[in-house]
Design a protein around this motif. Structure first.
Motif, PDB file in Angstrom:
ATOM      1  N   MET A 158       0.821  -1.221   0.000  1.00 35.56           N
ATOM      2  CA  MET A 158       0.000   0.000   0.000  1.00 35.56           C
ATOM      3  C   MET A 158       0.850   1.264   0.000  1.00 35.56           C
ATOM      4  N   SER A 159       2.133   1.137   0.341  1.00 43.22           N
ATOM      5  CA  SER A 159       3.039   2.285   0.321  1.00 43.22           C
ATOM      6  C   SER A 159       3.513   2.621  -1.084  1.00 43.22           C
ATOM      7  N   SER A 160       3.264   1.755  -2.018  1.00 44.19           N
ATOM      8  CA  SER A 160       3.657   2.000  -3.401  1.00 44.19           C
ATOM      9  C   SER A 160       2.839   3.157  -3.972  1.00 44.19           C
ATOM     10  N   PRO A 161       3.462   4.039  -4.726  1.00 48.18           N
ATOM     11  CA  PRO A 161       2.698   5.135  -5.329  1.00 48.18           C
ATOM     12  C   PRO A 161       1.706   4.646  -6.389  1.00 48.18           C
ATOM     13  N   PHE A 162       1.857   3.407  -6.827  1.00 45.20           N
ATOM     14  CA  PHE A 162       0.965   2.860  -7.848  1.00 45.20           C
ATOM     15  C   PHE A 162      -0.222   2.100  -7.256  1.00 45.20           C
ATOM     16  N   ALA A 163      -0.215   1.911  -5.938  1.00 48.36           N
ATOM     17  CA  ALA A 163      -1.302   1.188  -5.270  1.00 48.36           C
ATOM     18  C   ALA A 163      -2.461   2.133  -4.992  1.00 48.36           C
ATOM     19  N   ALA A 164      -3.662   1.656  -5.209  1.00 53.29           N
ATOM     20  CA  ALA A 164      -4.865   2.433  -4.908  1.00 53.29           C
ATOM     21  C   ALA A 164      -5.600   1.763  -3.757  1.00 53.29           C
ATOM     22  N   ALA A 165      -5.914   2.531  -2.734  1.00 53.86           N
ATOM     23  CA  ALA A 165      -6.624   1.987  -1.577  1.00 53.86           C
ATOM     24  C   ALA A 165      -7.973   1.424  -2.004  1.00 53.86           C
ATOM     25  N   GLY A 166      -8.286   0.226  -1.522  1.00 55.59           N
ATOM     26  CA  GLY A 166      -9.564  -0.399  -1.829  1.00 55.59           C
ATOM     27  C   GLY A 166      -9.614  -1.107  -3.169  1.00 55.59           C
ATOM     28  N   GLN A 167      -8.535  -1.086  -3.921  1.00 55.50           N
ATOM     29  CA  GLN A 167      -8.475  -1.757  -5.211  1.00 55.50           C
ATOM     30  C   GLN A 167      -7.655  -3.035  -5.099  1.00 55.50           C
ATOM     31  N   ARG A 168      -7.777  -3.899  -6.097  1.00 54.45           N
ATOM     32  CA  ARG A 168      -7.060  -5.173  -6.104  1.00 54.45           C
ATOM     33  C   ARG A 168      -5.552  -4.952  -5.983  1.00 54.45           C
ATOM     34  N   ILE A 169      -4.902  -5.774  -5.201  1.00 56.60           N
ATOM     35  CA  ILE A 169      -3.451  -5.679  -5.017  1.00 56.60           C
ATOM     36  C   ILE A 169      -2.792  -6.521  -6.105  1.00 56.60           C
ATOM     37  N   ASP A 170      -2.002  -5.862  -6.957  1.00 60.91           N
ATOM     38  CA  ASP A 170      -1.351  -6.545  -8.071  1.00 60.91           C
ATOM     39  C   ASP A 170       0.167  -6.611  -7.922  1.00 60.91           C
ATOM     40  N   SER A 171       0.676  -6.336  -6.749  1.00 58.32           N
ATOM     41  CA  SER A 171       2.114  -6.291  -6.517  1.00 58.32           C
ATOM     42  C   SER A 171       2.724  -7.692  -6.535  1.00 58.32           C
ATOM     43  N   PRO A 172       3.706  -7.938  -7.413  1.00 52.15           N
ATOM     44  CA  PRO A 172       4.390  -9.245  -7.404  1.00 52.15           C
ATOM     45  C   PRO A 172       5.122  -9.504  -6.079  1.00 52.15           C
ATOM     46  N   ALA A 173       5.662  -8.452  -5.470  1.00 54.17           N
ATOM     47  CA  ALA A 173       6.358  -8.628  -4.186  1.00 54.17           C
ATOM     48  C   ALA A 173       5.367  -9.050  -3.102  1.00 54.17           C
ATOM     49  N   PHE A 174       4.156  -8.488  -3.124  1.00 53.32           N
ATOM     50  CA  PHE A 174       3.138  -8.879  -2.153  1.00 53.32           C
ATOM     51  C   PHE A 174       2.734 -10.336  -2.376  1.00 53.32           C
ATOM     52  N   ALA A 175       2.547 -10.718  -3.631  1.00 59.80           N
ATOM     53  CA  ALA A 175       2.172 -12.106  -3.941  1.00 59.80           C
ATOM     54  C   ALA A 175       3.239 -13.083  -3.458  1.00 59.80           C
ATOM     55  N   THR A 176       4.491 -12.733  -3.639  1.00 65.80           N
ATOM     56  CA  THR A 176       5.590 -13.587  -3.177  1.00 65.80           C
ATOM     57  C   THR A 176       5.579 -13.695  -1.647  1.00 65.80           C
ATOM     58  N   ALA A 177       5.369 -12.566  -0.974  1.00 68.94           N
ATOM     59  CA  ALA A 177       5.336 -12.573   0.491  1.00 68.94           C
ATOM     60  C   ALA A 177       4.167 -13.409   1.009  1.00 68.94           C
ATOM     61  N   VAL A 178       3.026 -13.347   0.337  1.00 70.06           N
ATOM     62  CA  VAL A 178       1.858 -14.131   0.766  1.00 70.06           C
ATOM     63  C   VAL A 178       2.125 -15.619   0.550  1.00 70.06           C
ATOM     64  N   ARG A 179       2.708 -15.981  -0.585  1.00 72.44           N
ATOM     65  CA  ARG A 179       3.019 -17.395  -0.830  1.00 72.44           C
ATOM     66  C   ARG A 179       3.982 -17.941   0.223  1.00 72.44           C
ATOM     67  N   ALA A 180       4.871 -17.083   0.727  1.00 73.78           N
ATOM     68  CA  ALA A 180       5.838 -17.510   1.741  1.00 73.78           C
ATOM     69  C   ALA A 180       5.193 -17.741   3.109  1.00 73.78           C
ATOM     70  N   LEU A 181       3.969 -17.277   3.299  1.00 77.92           N
ATOM     71  CA  LEU A 181       3.304 -17.456   4.590  1.00 77.92           C
ATOM     72  C   LEU A 181       3.056 -18.915   4.928  1.00 77.92           C
ATOM     73  N   ALA A 182       2.910 -19.745   3.926  1.00 76.58           N
ATOM     74  CA  ALA A 182       2.610 -21.159   4.156  1.00 76.58           C
ATOM     75  C   ALA A 182       3.823 -21.941   4.646  1.00 76.58           C
ATOM     76  N   ALA A 183       5.018 -21.333   4.559  1.00 76.22           N
ATOM     77  CA  ALA A 183       6.219 -22.018   5.029  1.00 76.22           C
ATOM     78  C   ALA A 183       6.133 -22.185   6.547  1.00 76.22           C
ATOM     79  N   PRO A 184       6.544 -23.331   7.057  1.00 76.75           N
ATOM     80  CA  PRO A 184       6.491 -23.546   8.507  1.00 76.75           C
ATOM     81  C   PRO A 184       7.322 -22.510   9.251  1.00 76.75           C
ATOM     82  N   LEU A 185       6.794 -22.088  10.395  1.00 73.31           N
ATOM     83  CA  LEU A 185       7.501 -21.124  11.231  1.00 73.31           C
ATOM     84  C   LEU A 185       8.269 -21.861  12.314  1.00 73.31           C
ATOM     85  N   SER A 186       9.425 -21.324  12.670  1.00 70.53           N
ATOM     86  CA  SER A 186      10.176 -21.914  13.768  1.00 70.53           C
ATOM     87  C   SER A 186      10.083 -20.971  14.957  1.00 70.53           C
ATOM     88  N   LEU A 187       9.040 -21.210  15.788  1.00 70.51           N
ATOM     89  CA  LEU A 187       8.838 -20.373  16.979  1.00 70.51           C
ATOM     90  C   LEU A 187       9.220 -21.133  18.219  1.00 70.51           C
TER      91      LEU A 187
END
Length: 187
Positions: A158-187
């Motif tokens: 959302m900090s990107s100047p190309f992002a619009a609040a309330g609109q679909r998120i098309d950021s490849p970096a965001f998509a990569t970060a979301v895909r990484a969420l499924a990786a097991p956490l070591s807590l």
């Protein structure tokens, strides 16, 4: 317990990003979408589709569950209202800096027969939702860490100047970060 889906819902209740994760050991069906389902209720590979066991990687299958959980999120947010000293009316002050709880983590908000939805509300009222399968309850610390990572990725997107609040998120970096969420956490 595995993470099945992550969703970002705008303050106007629009899903701006939904990603479904394939269960461990199952590959996603390339190019699968709700529109490719045949009228026979099969996914083309011969396996029956159902709401409880959607095809791997289909974000539309979980959208209904995420949408239903929004009512529980709104109810939980209303319950955090603090009565003001002057009058104590229902529309009193709310904890924090405006219209939300002090702790953005709302915990499990919507359990179903097969799934559990956890919620987190940002200071801009965007709702971050995580859908887990219901085999075992995840540790609260692990869920909080996934939300921390998702919120950081959302803030960056959302900090990107190309992002619009309330609109679909098309950021490849965001998509990569979301895909990484499924990786097991070591807590």
């Amino acid at each position: 317990m595995s993470l099945l889906c992550a969703g970002v819902i705008s303050p106007a209740n629009n899903p701006v990003y939904v990603h479904a994760f394939a269960p461990p050991g199952v590959a996603t069906a390339p190019g699968f979408s709700a529109a490719t389902r045949g009228g026979d209720g099969k996914d083309g590979g011969g396996s029956e589709l159902s709401l409880h066991h959607p095809p791997p990687g289909d974000p539309h299958a979980f959208l209904h569950i995420l949408h239903c959980s929004l009512d529980a999120v709104e109810e939980r947010l209303r319950a955090t209202t603090i009565k003001t000293a002057a009058g104590g009316n229902e529309g009193g002050a709310v904890a924090g800096a405006g219209k939300g709880p002090k702790d953005p983590f709302l915990g499990m908000v919507y359990p179903t027969e097969d799934h559990r939805v956890y919620a987190y509300v940002t200071n801009t009222r965007a709702r971050l939702l995580l859908l887990y399968d219901d085999r075992a309850e995840p540790a609260e610390g692990a869920v909080r860490e996934v939300f921390r990572r998702l919120h950081a990725a959302y803030a960056d997107a959302m900090s990107s100047p190309f992002a619009a609040a309330g609109q679909r998120i098309d950021s490849p970096a965001f998509a990569t970060a979301v895909r990484a969420l499924a990786a097991p956490l070591s807590l």
